[in-house]
Design an enzyme around this catalytic site. Sequence first.
Site, PDB file in Angstrom:
ATOM      1  N   GLU A  45       0.849  -1.297  -0.073  1.00  0.00           N
ATOM      2  CA  GLU A  45      -0.074  -0.095  -0.022  1.00  0.00           C
ATOM      3  C   GLU A  45       0.791   1.430  -0.048  1.00  0.00           C
ATOM      4  O   GLU A  45       0.628   2.304   0.639  1.00  0.00           O
ATOM      5  CB  GLU A  45      -1.156   0.030   1.282  1.00  0.00           C
ATOM      6  CG  GLU A  45      -1.776  -1.188   1.138  1.00  0.00           C
ATOM      7  CD  GLU A  45      -2.911  -1.326   2.413  1.00  0.00           C
ATOM      8  OE1 GLU A  45      -3.104  -0.070   3.279  1.00  0.00           O
ATOM      9  OE2 GLU A  45      -3.402  -2.205   2.857  1.00  0.00           O
ATOM     10  N   ASP A  92       2.617   4.631  -0.098  1.00  0.00           N
ATOM     11  CA  ASP A  92       2.492   5.873  -0.160  1.00  0.00           C
ATOM     12  C   ASP A  92       3.353   6.840   0.660  1.00  0.00           C
ATOM     13  O   ASP A  92       3.629   6.196   1.662  1.00  0.00           O
ATOM     14  CB  ASP A  92       0.983   6.429  -0.341  1.00  0.00           C
ATOM     15  CG  ASP A  92       0.348   6.220   1.261  1.00  0.00           C
ATOM     16  OD1 ASP A  92       0.881   5.972   2.025  1.00  0.00           O
ATOM     17  OD2 ASP A  92      -0.879   6.219   1.151  1.00  0.00           O
TER      18      ASP A  92
END
Length: 301
Positions: free
Chosen positions: A234, A236
């Site tokens: 995930e 970011d």
Amino acid sequence: ATTLGAAAAEKGRYFGTAVAAYKLSDSVYSGILNREFNSVTPENEMKWDATEPTQGTFTFTSADTIVNRAVSIGAKVRGHALAWHSQQPSWAQNLSGTALRNAMVNHVTQVTTHYRGKIDSWDVVNEAFADGSTGARRTSNLQSTGNDWIEVAFRTARAADPAAKLCYNDYNTDGQNAKSNAVYAMVSDFKARGVPIDCVGFQSHFNAASPLPSDYQANLQRFADLGVDVQITELDIEGSGTAQANSFAAATNACLAVTRCNGITVWGIRDTDSWRASGTPLLFDGNGNPKAAYTAVLNAL
Ligand code: XIL
């Protein structure tokens, strides 16, 4: 190669993104997805509240839309997430004990059976460990059904879809710390006892307060050495410009340096698609233009 997916494939890996079904009608969004990525993770559409809003009634329409797109562009699918304390339907939130355990097992069976043969990797259990220094399990209704709920979920998923890789996924486990040590001990125990687990996902949500850890690669490697694949699930990174680009390149290089790190997923396409309330943590700007971070990742791959 000139795209993230093709460049990753040359290194024997995938490069994926979280996808929201309702955005697929946005031509800019869809254009980038179709061009750049060879793995997708439904951002919310496979979660318990989305797939079983009423107990025993399953709705797969939105998730199927994403899976169908993945098939049409030749992308793998990361299934996310079967058993998790968050985004449970209210009926499940109100269950406990044997009733909740049985509901969880049925949920895992029904969802993995629906997608049998179509999922590369499943996040079977998400975020089951507590933050901080205790190394304990997170307090949740699922944990209250008994410490064995995690292995039961994995065994249930394996029985329904033997070909899918089964992952444990969490955040704040990206470097070596009390929480990742506890996950490490669980994976080690599962391998020793033959509980089916194939991969560990490292969410990798980074910001100024919680940057890319200096021992990120070493931490990925120690899990890989247990005999599981590791995946950045995930990614970011808040920030902008060269500093952000360097962090994205470092994360990419860490994965490439670990033989069993077989894929990277960013948590959204454009900055404006991010789940984060503020900031610019992704590889494309709000207009869909590649950022310095994009170029840094492409060059690192
Ligand atoms: C987030 C989604 O991006 C949001 O749209 C949703 O409102 C909340 O969940 N860890 C996870 C993901 O495993 O499922 C979360 O996704 C982000 C944190």
